[in-house]
Design a protein around this motif. Structure first.
Motif, PDB file in Angstrom:
ATOM      1  N   HIS A 181      -6.914  10.510  -8.809  1.00 40.75           N
ATOM      2  CA  HIS A 181      -6.543  11.578  -7.879  1.00 40.75           C
ATOM      3  C   HIS A 181      -5.469  11.060  -6.940  1.00 40.75           C
ATOM      4  N   ASP A 182      -4.410  11.854  -6.758  1.00 46.82           N
ATOM      5  CA  ASP A 182      -3.325  11.497  -5.852  1.00 46.82           C
ATOM      6  C   ASP A 182      -3.051  12.717  -4.974  1.00 46.82           C
ATOM      7  N   GLY A 183      -3.418  12.620  -3.680  1.00 47.47           N
ATOM      8  CA  GLY A 183      -3.307  13.786  -2.806  1.00 47.47           C
ATOM      9  C   GLY A 183      -2.483  13.518  -1.565  1.00 47.47           C
ATOM     10  N   ASP A 184      -1.490  14.367  -1.328  1.00 47.92           N
ATOM     11  CA  ASP A 184      -0.671  14.284  -0.116  1.00 47.92           C
ATOM     12  C   ASP A 184      -1.195  15.286   0.914  1.00 47.92           C
ATOM     13  N   HIS A 185      -1.404  14.795   2.136  1.00 43.24           N
ATOM     14  CA  HIS A 185      -1.852  15.620   3.249  1.00 43.24           C
ATOM     15  C   HIS A 185      -0.737  15.613   4.295  1.00 43.24           C
ATOM     16  N   PHE A 186      -0.241  16.777   4.682  1.00 45.88           N
ATOM     17  CA  PHE A 186       0.823  16.798   5.679  1.00 45.88           C
ATOM     18  C   PHE A 186       0.812  18.125   6.436  1.00 45.88           C
ATOM     19  N   GLY A 187       1.448  18.097   7.609  1.00 44.47           N
ATOM     20  CA  GLY A 187       1.471  19.282   8.450  1.00 44.47           C
ATOM     21  C   GLY A 187       2.875  19.626   8.904  1.00 44.47           C
ATOM     22  N   GLU A 188       3.128  20.933   9.042  1.00 48.34           N
ATOM     23  CA  GLU A 188       4.432  21.426   9.481  1.00 48.34           C
ATOM     24  C   GLU A 188       4.253  22.427  10.614  1.00 48.34           C
ATOM     25  N   ILE A 189       5.205  22.415  11.548  1.00 47.39           N
ATOM     26  CA  ILE A 189       5.290  23.468  12.561  1.00 47.39           C
ATOM     27  C   ILE A 189       6.324  24.468  12.076  1.00 47.39           C
ATOM     28  N   ASP A 205      10.010  19.855   9.678  1.00 51.13           N
ATOM     29  CA  ASP A 205       9.535  18.564  10.168  1.00 51.13           C
ATOM     30  C   ASP A 205       8.032  18.430   9.897  1.00 51.13           C
ATOM     31  N   ARG A 206       7.616  17.242   9.500  1.00 56.62           N
ATOM     32  CA  ARG A 206       6.194  16.975   9.313  1.00 56.62           C
ATOM     33  C   ARG A 206       5.676  16.202  10.532  1.00 56.62           C
ATOM     34  N   TYR A 207       4.690  16.774  11.200  1.00 57.04           N
ATOM     35  CA  TYR A 207       4.152  16.088  12.375  1.00 57.04           C
ATOM     36  C   TYR A 207       3.050  15.102  12.001  1.00 57.04           C
ATOM     37  N   TYR A 208       2.540  15.180  10.785  1.00 55.36           N
ATOM     38  CA  TYR A 208       1.710  14.109  10.236  1.00 55.36           C
ATOM     39  C   TYR A 208       1.912  14.087   8.731  1.00 55.36           C
ATOM     40  N   ASP A 209       1.680  12.928   8.143  1.00 55.04           N
ATOM     41  CA  ASP A 209       1.885  12.758   6.702  1.00 55.04           C
ATOM     42  C   ASP A 209       0.966  11.631   6.238  1.00 55.04           C
ATOM     43  N   GLY A 210       0.140  11.915   5.232  1.00 56.47           N
ATOM     44  CA  GLY A 210      -0.770  10.896   4.725  1.00 56.47           C
ATOM     45  C   GLY A 210      -1.022  11.091   3.242  1.00 56.47           C
ATOM     46  N   ASN A 211      -1.643  10.107   2.650  1.00 58.89           N
ATOM     47  CA  ASN A 211      -1.920  10.154   1.218  1.00 58.89           C
ATOM     48  C   ASN A 211      -3.292   9.567   0.947  1.00 58.89           C
ATOM     49  N   GLY A 212      -3.973  10.154  -0.034  1.00 63.62           N
ATOM     50  CA  GLY A 212      -5.224   9.605  -0.519  1.00 63.62           C
ATOM     51  C   GLY A 212      -5.145   9.379  -2.018  1.00 63.62           C
ATOM     52  N   ASN A 213      -5.522   8.177  -2.452  1.00 63.36           N
ATOM     53  CA  ASN A 213      -5.476   7.848  -3.874  1.00 63.36           C
ATOM     54  C   ASN A 213      -6.847   7.337  -4.288  1.00 63.36           C
ATOM     55  N   LYS A 214      -7.405   7.935  -5.325  1.00 66.79           N
ATOM     56  CA  LYS A 214      -8.754   7.563  -5.746  1.00 66.79           C
ATOM     57  C   LYS A 214      -8.807   7.415  -7.253  1.00 66.79           C
ATOM     58  N   LYS A 215      -9.394   6.295  -7.690  1.00 69.28           N
ATOM     59  CA  LYS A 215      -9.638   6.047  -9.111  1.00 69.28           C
ATOM     60  C   LYS A 215     -11.144   5.970  -9.325  1.00 69.28           C
ATOM     61  N   VAL A 263     -15.483   2.809  -8.236  1.00 65.04           N
ATOM     62  CA  VAL A 263     -14.668   3.711  -7.428  1.00 65.04           C
ATOM     63  C   VAL A 263     -13.708   2.874  -6.591  1.00 65.04           C
ATOM     64  N   ASP A 264     -12.451   3.255  -6.616  1.00 64.88           N
ATOM     65  CA  ASP A 264     -11.426   2.601  -5.790  1.00 64.88           C
ATOM     66  C   ASP A 264     -10.736   3.689  -4.974  1.00 64.88           C
ATOM     67  N   TYR A 265     -10.831   3.608  -3.646  1.00 64.65           N
ATOM     68  CA  TYR A 265     -10.287   4.658  -2.782  1.00 64.65           C
ATOM     69  C   TYR A 265      -9.402   4.041  -1.711  1.00 64.65           C
ATOM     70  N   LYS A 266      -8.170   4.544  -1.601  1.00 66.64           N
ATOM     71  CA  LYS A 266      -7.208   4.055  -0.627  1.00 66.64           C
ATOM     72  C   LYS A 266      -6.529   5.243   0.056  1.00 66.64           C
ATOM     73  N   THR A 267      -6.327   5.101   1.360  1.00 68.46           N
ATOM     74  CA  THR A 267      -5.560   6.103   2.099  1.00 68.46           C
ATOM     75  C   THR A 267      -4.474   5.407   2.908  1.00 68.46           C
ATOM     76  N   THR A 268      -3.404   6.138   3.154  1.00 70.55           N
ATOM     77  CA  THR A 268      -2.320   5.660   4.011  1.00 70.55           C
ATOM     78  C   THR A 268      -1.847   6.815   4.873  1.00 70.55           C
ATOM     79  N   GLY A 269      -1.155   6.487   5.953  1.00 68.22           N
ATOM     80  CA  GLY A 269      -0.552   7.519   6.787  1.00 68.22           C
ATOM     81  C   GLY A 269      -1.489   8.055   7.855  1.00 68.22           C
ATOM     82  N   LEU A 270      -1.128   9.230   8.383  1.00 69.23           N
ATOM     83  CA  LEU A 270      -1.828   9.827   9.513  1.00 69.23           C
ATOM     84  C   LEU A 270      -2.727  10.972   9.074  1.00 69.23           C
ATOM     85  N   THR A 271      -3.789  11.205   9.839  1.00 67.31           N
ATOM     86  CA  THR A 271      -4.635  12.376   9.643  1.00 67.31           C
ATOM     87  C   THR A 271      -4.006  13.573  10.361  1.00 67.31           C
ATOM     88  N   SER A 272      -4.639  14.736  10.236  1.00 66.64           N
ATOM     89  CA  SER A 272      -4.129  15.926  10.910  1.00 66.64           C
ATOM     90  C   SER A 272      -4.221  15.800  12.425  1.00 66.64           C
TER      91      SER A 272
END
Length: 727
Positions: A381-389, A402-412, A439-448
């Motif tokens: 699973h490869d998921g991008d989480h981001f927010g826009e105004i 503009d993205r005021y936050y941007d993050g990613n979650g990757n899970k195997k 299970v291998d789970y990694k996240t990077t970036g900012l939350t909402s």
């Protein structure tokens, strides 16, 4: 007590529209379609507690409501709907176990969201119209693919190949401007080998709750090749949902009493001081699924299945927010006419853009007294989480998109399992099941909320299961099973807890089944012992997701009884009841400024009594009339036994009618269906949330814990009517 008395009075007059299994001819050649789910399903004599639901049973009530609502009358099930009427965002809890702990597969492919572990049925609009059968396993069940079952699993088999060409047109209408339109077709077998089949659907509803509208568009398409030993299926299905948000619930008890449909979502005050509602306070998400299945029967002993899947999901939810701080969006202060401005009204969108890849492989060996399955699954699973105004009254230094936050979650997720059923003799059979899951789970970036979420976790889980079935005679058999399950935390758990731990469950099931022509009964006693169970705290985050926390040791002890009684040819009675005790062994909370040991407390959202019943009349050929009743005992929304967190018991009754007219014309049959929900107009609440906060300012130097709760009112009396034409 009043509701309980009413239920017990009508217990023999109401119904669980659950499926019951019939004895199967073990010499019958297995239908190739069923190989898709063989590795995750169990049979009638397995030592696993389960219920089966057929397409025919779903059809009688499939007038637009989501799959959880159609399963409401199965044992130990409690369902809820944000919009109140079963269309849009709906949820299901089984034995008090939340959606994040229920494993869902479609044709053996994991469906749970890999990061949240939840199931968003709203993305499967009208999927019940493409379901051939489903099996609900209560408890840990058998090894499955995807996030491990942690108390329940539901596996779905989609439409099987049709021998002959056919078409189907279905339309239904009802309360709250609800309507469903479905078109299905199948070419039947072409050249005795090929089939193309599909479905196109739309469901719309204004919802019981104000502005809680739903617009669900979906399709299902499959192409298949089949011969005596082989089945190849290419399947694609998609759902696009646009729903007005209704996840806030109601915290104002006066509104709950006087205006229970009020929806606070999207509410704001304009520059003139007028209260208004943002017209696009909506959830807008599209999910596309692509599956390829290759089933091969090598000989009478060996068969194989290979499944491939790709799922793409993309969408957002939009919110109007008042007086937001610039700093929370990485914006700079603005000086206008000597005045410093650091807040603004704005409209934001929070996005999810994800890709999910799966490969399943299974081998079955069957000979004489031995039946074995070897299988495995690997997913990414490869998921991008981001927010826009997308709009701001004071835009500061923001730019378009503009993205005021941007993050990613990757899970195997990788798992392998082997299962075996061995018949020692005509009386006794043994079941064993070993699963290893990585299970291998990694996240990077900012939350909402714009703080860094850095997860880098690897889990290795060993999940053994074993059982025994004793056949007393052709009518009666007993079973006992033990199963262990381990499960990782989800993304929200990591966001809300600094030291969240994986949870472990040891599940013991003791059951008895009797089946005769006029009487079927299934009973089982279960004991589920948890270590670090992630229980619902009762609170929700700012997007309506439930917050969970580890709770040390806890347990669920229960008795489930379900039956089918045919006293007369034209009458069937189907009662089901669950009695349970669900406890946290020790609960310590920070209350009024100090730690307080509450001792043993009830687990949240776990009623001690769940009962349902059905009275089904068939006075004429092709006419079925049913009275469906459901009682859910009182439950707590938190884990402190606080009265402020209590949901009252409720007792509701539905009326269902189905009449089929067969013809010899171009239209082969016309089925007229009607469903009146909550016929006694009960004002009930099936879900809510509970929270606390510390007041340190009212009395300086004193900390007072303040409690609060929100509730999701469910629809009063409402109806749906429909007609299905089959060609």
């Amino acid at each position: 007590m009043k509701n309980l008395f009413l239920f017990l009075t009508l217990l023999v007059l109401s119904v669980s529209a659950k499926a019951q299994e019939k004895s199967q001819d073990t010499t019958k050649i297995e239908i190739l379609d069923e190989v898709l789910v063989k590795s995750v399903r169990v049979n009638a004599t397995s030592p696993i507690t389960h219920s089966n639901v057929s397409q025919e049973e779903l059809e009688k009530r499939n007038l637009g409501q989501d799959i959880p609502v159609l399963l409401n009358y199965l044992p130990s099930v409690v369902t809820t709907s944000d919009a109140g009427a079963g269309v849009g965002y709906t949820g299901i809890r089984i034995r008090g176990i939340n959606a994040q702990s229920t494993n869902i597969t479609i044709n053996g492919i994991p469906y749970n969201d890999a990061e949240s572990l939840g199931t968003f049925w709203v993305n499967l609009g009208d999927f019940a119209s493409s379901v051939e059968s489903l099996q609900l396993q209560r408890g840990v069940g058998t090894s499955t693919n995807g996030s491990g079952a942690f108390g329940a699993s539901i596996n779905i088999l989609t439409d099987v190949i049709s021998e002959t060409a056919n078409g189907e047109l279905s339309n239904s209408f009802g309360s709250y401007n609800t309507r469903k339109h479905t078109l299905k077709f199948s070419t039947g077998k072409l050249n005795n080998h090929f089939e193309i089949a599909g479905r196109l659907s739309q469901i719309k509803s204004d919802g019981y709750i104000d502005r809680a509208t739903s617009d669900l568009k979906s399709f299902f398409l499959q192409g298949a090749y089949v011969d005596e030993h082989r089945l190849i299926k290419a399947i694609t299905f998609s759902g696009h949902e646009v729903t007005y948000q209704s996840w806030n619930g109601l915290e104002d008890l006066d509104l709950l009493e006087d205006d229970r449909t009020f929806n606070t979502a999207g509410m704001y005050t304009d520059e003139d001081g007028t209260v208004r509602f943002h017209e696009n306070e909506e959830d807008n998400y599209k999910q596309d699924h692509y599956q390829l299945h290759w089933n091969e029967r090598i000989n009478n002993n060996w068969s194989t299945n290979l499944g491939l899947n790709y799922t793409h999901g993309q969408g957002y939810f939009e919110q109007y927010k008042e007086d937001e701080d610039f700093a929370d969006y990485d914006l700079e202060e603005v000086v206008i006419g000597g005045e410093t401005i650091n807040t603004t009204d704005l409209i934001r969108r929070r996005w999810l853009d994800s890709d999910f890849y799966v490969v399943n492989a299974n081998v079955n060996f069957k000979k004489n007294m031995l039946n074995m399955d070897f299988g495995g699954s690997y997913s990414v699973h490869d998921g991008d989480h981001f927010g826009e105004i997308i709009w701001a009254r004071n835009a500061s230094n923001s730019e378009i998109n503009d993205r005021y936050y941007d993050g990613n979650g990757n899970k195997k997720d990788f798992n392998v399992f082997t299962k075996a059923t061995i018949k020692l003799n005509e009386k006794i059979s043994l079941f064993g099941d070993l699963q290893w899951r990585l299970v291998d789970y990694k996240t990077t970036g900012l939350t909402s909320d714009r703080y860094e979420l850095k997860v880098d976790e690897n889990y290795s889980f060993f999940n053994p299961k074993a059982g025994i079935t004793f056949k007393l005679n052709d009518l009666n058999h007993f079973y006992f099973s033990y199963a262990r399950a381990n499960r990782e935390p989800n993304r929200d758990d990591f966001e809300n807890n600094e030291n969240v731990k994986p949870e472990q469950l040891n599940d013991f099931e003791l059951g008895f089944r009797h089946q005769s022509d006029r009487f079927i009964i299934n009973t089982n006693l279960y004991y589920m012992h948890y270590n670090e169970q992630l229980v619902l705290t009762g609170n929700i985050d700012n997007v309506g997701n439930p917050i969970r926390t580890n709770n040390g040791e806890s347990y669920r002890l229960g008795l489930e009884v379900e039956a089918v009684i045919n006293p007369l040819k034209w009458l069937t009675i189907q009662p089901a009841i669950t009695l349970s005790s669900n406890k946290n062994k020790k609960t310590v909370v920070f209350q009024d400024g100090s730690l307080t040991d509450l001792g043993e407390t009830n687990i949240s959202f776990s009623p001690e009594l769940i009962a349902s019943n059905a009275l089904v009349f068939e006075p004429l050929d092709h006419l079925q009339v049913s009275l469906l009743s459901k009682y859910v005992g009182e439950q707590f929304m938190g884990n402190t036994d606080s009265d402020a967190s209590k949901l009252d018991s409720y007792f509701i009754n539905d009326f269902n009618m189905s009449y089929k007219i067969e013809t010899n014309a171009f239209v082969k049959s016309i089925t007229i269906s009607a469903l009146v929900n909550n016929i006694f107009n009960e004002e009930y609440i099936s879900n809510g949330y509970y929270y606390t906060y510390d007041d340190t300012w009212t009395v300086p130097g004193t900390t007072t814990t303040i409690e609060g709760a929100g509730f999701y009112p469910q629809a009063t009396r409402n109806f749906l009517v429909g007609a299905t034409l089959k060609f």
